[in-house]
Design a protein around this motif. Structure first.
Motif, PDB file in Angstrom:
ATOM      1  N   VAL A 397      26.089  43.133   0.705  1.00  0.00           N
ATOM      2  CA  VAL A 397      26.507  43.760  -0.358  1.00  0.00           C
ATOM      3  C   VAL A 397      25.831  43.850  -1.683  1.00  0.00           C
ATOM      4  O   VAL A 397      25.147  44.770  -2.252  1.00  0.00           O
ATOM      5  N   ALA A 398      25.662  42.525  -2.197  1.00  0.00           N
ATOM      6  CA  ALA A 398      24.931  42.143  -3.306  1.00  0.00           C
ATOM      7  C   ALA A 398      23.409  42.693  -3.181  1.00  0.00           C
ATOM      8  O   ALA A 398      22.767  43.187  -4.028  1.00  0.00           O
ATOM      9  N   ASP A 399      22.741  42.463  -1.771  1.00  0.00           N
ATOM     10  CA  ASP A 399      21.413  42.642  -1.714  1.00  0.00           C
ATOM     11  C   ASP A 399      21.210  44.384  -1.672  1.00  0.00           C
ATOM     12  O   ASP A 399      20.233  44.754  -2.156  1.00  0.00           O
ATOM     13  N   LEU A 400      22.183  44.802  -1.150  1.00  0.00           N
ATOM     14  CA  LEU A 400      22.006  46.215  -1.042  1.00  0.00           C
ATOM     15  C   LEU A 400      22.296  46.752  -2.796  1.00  0.00           C
ATOM     16  O   LEU A 400      21.105  47.796  -2.817  1.00  0.00           O
ATOM     17  N   GLU A 401      22.965  46.363  -3.456  1.00  0.00           N
ATOM     18  CA  GLU A 401      22.967  46.897  -4.809  1.00  0.00           C
ATOM     19  C   GLU A 401      21.840  46.469  -5.536  1.00  0.00           C
ATOM     20  O   GLU A 401      21.165  47.234  -6.177  1.00  0.00           O
ATOM     21  N   GLY A 402      21.040  45.280  -5.055  1.00  0.00           N
ATOM     22  CA  GLY A 402      19.766  45.034  -5.286  1.00  0.00           C
ATOM     23  C   GLY A 402      18.961  46.098  -5.231  1.00  0.00           C
ATOM     24  O   GLY A 402      17.836  46.595  -6.013  1.00  0.00           O
ATOM     25  N   LEU A 403      18.777  46.593  -4.087  1.00  0.00           N
ATOM     26  CA  LEU A 403      18.046  47.751  -3.554  1.00  0.00           C
ATOM     27  C   LEU A 403      17.974  49.081  -4.364  1.00  0.00           C
ATOM     28  O   LEU A 403      17.032  49.845  -4.729  1.00  0.00           O
ATOM     29  N   VAL A 404      19.137  49.318  -4.784  1.00  0.00           N
ATOM     30  CA  VAL A 404      19.543  50.338  -5.602  1.00  0.00           C
ATOM     31  C   VAL A 404      19.120  50.062  -6.864  1.00  0.00           C
ATOM     32  O   VAL A 404      18.637  50.911  -7.426  1.00  0.00           O
ATOM     33  N   GLN A 405      19.418  48.944  -7.459  1.00  0.00           N
ATOM     34  CA  GLN A 405      18.760  48.700  -8.857  1.00  0.00           C
ATOM     35  C   GLN A 405      17.390  48.458  -9.160  1.00  0.00           C
ATOM     36  O   GLN A 405      16.839  48.975 -10.109  1.00  0.00           O
ATOM     37  N   SER A 406      16.687  48.490  -7.762  1.00  0.00           N
ATOM     38  CA  SER A 406      15.283  48.169  -7.859  1.00  0.00           C
ATOM     39  C   SER A 406      14.692  49.669  -7.816  1.00  0.00           C
ATOM     40  O   SER A 406      13.373  49.876  -7.955  1.00  0.00           O
ATOM     41  N   GLY A 407      15.427  50.678  -7.535  1.00  0.00           N
ATOM     42  CA  GLY A 407      15.027  52.118  -7.588  1.00  0.00           C
ATOM     43  C   GLY A 407      14.519  52.319  -6.052  1.00  0.00           C
ATOM     44  O   GLY A 407      14.165  53.596  -5.939  1.00  0.00           O
ATOM     45  N   ARG A 408      14.617  51.448  -5.091  1.00  0.00           N
ATOM     46  CA  ARG A 408      14.174  51.909  -3.804  1.00  0.00           C
ATOM     47  C   ARG A 408      15.157  52.590  -3.134  1.00  0.00           C
ATOM     48  O   ARG A 408      14.852  53.685  -2.137  1.00  0.00           O
ATOM     49  N   LEU A 409      16.683  52.504  -3.396  1.00  0.00           N
ATOM     50  CA  LEU A 409      17.606  53.248  -2.686  1.00  0.00           C
ATOM     51  C   LEU A 409      18.351  54.278  -3.951  1.00  0.00           C
ATOM     52  O   LEU A 409      18.623  53.415  -4.767  1.00  0.00           O
ATOM     53  N   ASN A 410      18.951  55.389  -3.554  1.00  0.00           N
ATOM     54  CA  ASN A 410      19.901  55.637  -4.235  1.00  0.00           C
ATOM     55  C   ASN A 410      21.433  55.434  -3.472  1.00  0.00           C
ATOM     56  O   ASN A 410      21.337  55.017  -2.477  1.00  0.00           O
ATOM     57  N   ASP A 411      22.205  55.924  -4.108  1.00  0.00           N
ATOM     58  CA  ASP A 411      23.736  55.598  -3.528  1.00  0.00           C
ATOM     59  C   ASP A 411      23.854  56.282  -2.044  1.00  0.00           C
ATOM     60  O   ASP A 411      24.473  55.671  -1.046  1.00  0.00           O
ATOM     61  N   LYS A 412      23.181  57.516  -2.012  1.00  0.00           N
ATOM     62  CA  LYS A 412      23.297  58.138  -0.464  1.00  0.00           C
ATOM     63  C   LYS A 412      22.522  57.339   0.403  1.00  0.00           C
ATOM     64  O   LYS A 412      23.036  57.252   1.837  1.00  0.00           O
ATOM     65  N   LEU A 413      21.178  57.138  -0.097  1.00  0.00           N
ATOM     66  CA  LEU A 413      20.452  56.182   1.352  1.00  0.00           C
ATOM     67  C   LEU A 413      21.099  54.674   1.417  1.00  0.00           C
ATOM     68  O   LEU A 413      21.364  54.382   2.408  1.00  0.00           O
TER      69      LEU A 413
END
Ligand code: ZN
Lengths: 502, 98
Positions: A397-413
C-alpha cells in the motif's frame, strides 16, 4: 409483556444506581483451555471435541500455557496484581451445556485481582474520567451451545428438548469482574458502555481475543441495584444477561434502572434474579430466580497442579505490554491531527495496525488512512473478510501511494493496480507495468485528445471561450474517457483552458 | 454430633439430580457420616501452619503448548450418546431459559 417504567430523570431524582459488570472474554488461542481441540468459530457442530472436553472417563486436562500468559497480560493491562500461586476449582452444576457436570474455573484464588480501568465519559460539565475498579479476572472455560427445540418455539410434535454442540465447551475464557461502581449517577449507563468499549479496545490491542461481541467472544452481564441515596444500604440487585453489543450495555442499564425504580416507587420489592436482555424489543425479562441451584460446591481441581507465575515471567510480560489503547489513540490523534471520531473509525475498522505499518513503510498518515478505510475496506467488505486478511501488505500500500505521489498513477489507476495486487499479479510497480497503467503526461498526446473533444462538443467549447469555465468539466471528462483514465485530470483542465483562450 | 445430616444428603441429591428414597437418604446419611468423620480426623493432626495439600506431588506450572491436536470423529462420538440429532447431542430440556 413490558413492565411499567418511570422517566429516567425521575429515576435519577429519587435513586442512586450501583452497577457491577462481569465481562467474559473468549481468548483467541488456537486450542482449547485444557485440551488440543481447535477453537475456530463456526465449525460443524461437535467436530471440535475430544475425551477431555466431553468429560469422558479417564481423560485428564492439561493447561494451555498461552491462555495463562494471556490472562496475566490482561491482568497487567488492567493494573491488577498477579497471584504468585493460584489454583483451578471445580464449579459443580448439572446442566447439559457442560458435559463434565462441572466447569473448571477459579474460585477464591483468581490469577488477577485488584485493578482498574479509567474511562472518559462526556458529561454536562465536559469530559469526566471515571475509574472502574476491577475486583478480579480469572481463568475458566466456556460452555457448549444449546439449541432449544419444541414447546414454545413452535414445534408441534415431540416433547421439549435441547440439541447441544460442544465445540465451544472448553474454549479459554477470562471473566473480568468489576467492584460495585458507585457515584456515576445519571451517567451510569454511559460509564458502563465506555468501560466495555475501553475493555474491548484494550483486549484487541493486546491481541488476546478477536473481541467480537456479535459472535459472543466478548459477553457482558450487568448487575444493577438502586438505593434511595448514596448513604442508604445497597438495594436488591438483578443480573441481566445476553447484553451483546455496546449499545445494548447502555440501553439495558437504562431500562433496568427505569423498571426497578417503577417497582420501588410502587412499594414492590425487587426480586434477586437473572434477567434476559432482548435487543429487538429493548426490554429485559425474568429468567431464573436465584436459588439452591446456585450452590456450586466449589473445590480445588484435583486433576490440575497450581499455577505459580514467577516474578521474572510477570515482569517480562509487563515489559512487553503495548502502549495502553487510550494513550496510544490520544498520541496518534495529535500526531495525525484528526478527531476522536475519525480515530474511532480507524479502530473500529480494525485498521489501526495496518495504517501504522503503512506509515512505517513511508506513506503519510492521511494517505494510509485513506487507502485502508476507503478502497481496501470496500474490497474486504465485498470479499467478506477482515481487512488484515486482504492479499495486500502494508508495504504494497505504501509503494502504491508512492506511485501516486510520484505522478505515475492517479487514484483511478491506483485502484486498478490494487485489482492486480489482490489477484496475485505481483508488486504494485510490476502490476502497473504489466497492465500498462501510467498517467499520460505527454502534452502532445493530450492535445490530440483535447482537439477531438472540442470538435465533438462545440457548444461546451464555445461556452468556455465565452468565459463559462464551469463547462470545462464536460471536456475534461471526455478526454479522461478517451485516454482510459490515464491522464492527469488537472493537467487536462489546464490544457483545455489554454486551448480555448482562457 | 454427626458430620452430615439427612437434610444435607437430600440437598446434595437434589443438586446432583439424583432421586433417593427415604430409606436411601437414611442409609447414605449414616454411611457418609462414617467417611466424613474418618477424614475429619486428619484435621486433628494438621496444625495451623501446615498448608492444605493440593496435590500428592509438589509440582506447579504444568503447561501445554497452544497446539491443535486432532479431535474425535463426530459419528463415533454421537454413537455413544443416548440420543442425537442434526450432529448434536439431544438432551431433555431442563430450564425454561436460553
Ligand atoms: Zn477437546
Amino acid at each position: 409483556m413490558s413492565a411499567p417504567l418511570i422517566d429516567f430523570d425521575e429515576v435519577i431524582a429519587n435513586f442512586d444506581p450501583v452497577l457491577g459488570l462481569e465481562v467474559h472474554v473468549e481468548l483467541g488461542t488456537a486450542s482449547k483451555m485444557f485440551c488440543g481441540c481447535a477453537t475456530e468459530f463456526g465449525a460443524e457442530p461437535n467436530t471440535q471435541v475430544c475425551p477431555t472436553c466431553l468429560g469422558l472417563p479417564g481423560s485428564l486436562p492439561v493447561v494451555n500455557g498461552t491462555a495463562v500468559e494471556s490472562a496475566i497480560r490482561i491482568g497487567l493491562a488492567l493494573n491488577c496484581s498477579i497471584a504468585s500461586w493460584c489454583r483451578f476449582a471445580r464449579k459443580n452444576y448439572f446442566y447439559p451445556d457442560m458435559p463434565k457436570n462441572f466447569q473448571t474455573s477459579q474460585y477464591d484464588e483468581p490469577i488477577c485481582f485488584e485493578g482498574y480501568l479509567d474511562v472518559d465519559v462526556e458529561t454536562d460539565e465536559g469530559t469526566r474520567t471515571f475509574r472502574v475498579e476491577i475486583e478480579r479476572a480469572h481463568m475458566e472455560e466456556d460452555t457448549g451451545k444449546s439449541l432449544h427445540v419444541g414447546g414454545s418455539t413452535g414445534r408441534i410434535h415431540g416433547a421439549d428438548f435441547s440439541l447441544v454442540d460442544y465445540n465451544r465447551a472448553g474454549i479459554p475464557l477470562i471473566e473480568i469482574v468489576t467492584k460495585p461502581l458507585e457515584g456515576a449517577g445519571k451517567y451510569a449507563p454511559e460509564v458502563a458502555k465506555a468501560y466495555v468499549g475501553a475493555l474491548r479496545d484494550l483486549l484487541r490491542g493486546l491481541g488476546v481475543s478477536d473481541v467480537k461481541m456479535e459472535q459472543g467472544s466478548l459477553r457482558c452481564d450487568v448487575n444493577l441495584s438502586l438505593r434511595t441515596s448514596p448513604d442508604a444500604p445497597l438495594g436488591t440487585r438483578t443480573e441481566t444477561k445476553n447484553v451483546n453489543s455496546l449499545r445494548s450495555v447502555e440501553r439495558a442499564i437504562r431500562y433496568e434502572m427505569q423498571r426497578q425504580a417503577a417497582l420501588l416507587t410502587d412499594g414492590t420489592a425487587i426480586i434477586q434474579e437473572t434477567r434476559h436482555w432482548h435487543e429487538d424489543t429493548g426490554v429485559t425479562t425474568s429468567g431464573r430466580v436465584k436459588s439452591d441451584a446456585e450452590d456450586y460446591r466449589y473445590f480445588p481441581e484435583p486433576d490440575l497442579v497450581p499455577v505459580a507465575p514467577s516474578a521474572e515471567w510477570i515482569e517480562q510480560l509487563r515489559s512487553q505490554l503495548p502502549e495502553p489503547p487510550a494513550e496510544r489513540s490520544k498520541r496518534l490523534r495529535e500526531e495525525w491531527g484528526i478527531s476522536e471520531k475519525e480515530m474511532q473509525s480507524v479502530i473500529n475498522a480494525g485498521a489501526l495496525d495496518l495504517v501504522l505499518a503503512t506509515i512505517a513503510e513511508g506513506a503519510d498518515p492521511a494517505a494510509s488512512r485513506k487507502w485502508w478505510l476507503g478502497e481496501l475496506a470496500r474490497r474486504a467488505n465485498d470479499e467478506g473478510v477482515e481487512l488484515e486478511s486482504l492479499a495486500i501488505t502494508a508495504k504494497q500500500v505504501a509503494d502504491l501511494e508512492g506511485l501516486v505521489q510520484s505522478g505515475r498513477l492517479n487514484d483511478k489507476l491506483a485502484r486498478q493496480v490494487i485489482d492486480g495486487v489482490l489477484a496475485g499479479e505481483g508488486e504494485p510497480a510490476a502490476v502497473a507495468d504489466s497492465r500498462g497503467l501510467q498517467i499520460v503526461s505527454d502534452d502532445s498526446a493530450l492535445l490530440e485528445a483535447i482537439t477531438a473533444a472540442i470538435e465533438a462538443d462545440p457548444d461546451a467549447a464555445q461556452k468556455i471561450r465565452d468565459g463559462k469555465v464551469a463547462a470545462t468539466g464536460a471536456l475534461v471528462g471526455s478526454v479522461m474517457k478517451a485516454t482510459k483514465g490515464q491522464a492527469d485530470a488537472a493537467r487536462v483542465r489546464e490544457l483545455v483552458l489554454q486551448e480555448l483562450g482562457q | 454430633m454427626s458430620a452430615i445430616s439427612r437434610d444435607d444428603v437430600a440437598h446434595l441429591a437434589s443438586l446432583a439430580r439424583i432421586e433417593l428414597t427415604e430409606q436411601e437418604l437414611n442409609d447414605y446419611a449414616g454411611q457418609l457420616d462414617v467417611i466424613l468423620t474418618a477424614v475429619a480426623s486428619i484435621s486433628e493432626v494438621a496444625a495451623d501452619d501446615i498448608p492444605p495439600t493440593t496435590h500428592a506431588v509438589p509440582v506447579v506450572n504444568v503447561f501445554r503448548d497452544d497446539v491443535v491436536t486432532p479431535s474425535l470423529d463426530r459419528d463415533s462420538v454421537l454413537d455413544h450418546a443416548p440420543a442425537a440429532e442434526d450432529g448434536r447431542f439431544r438432551v431433555p430440556r431442563i430450564l425454561d431459559e436460553e
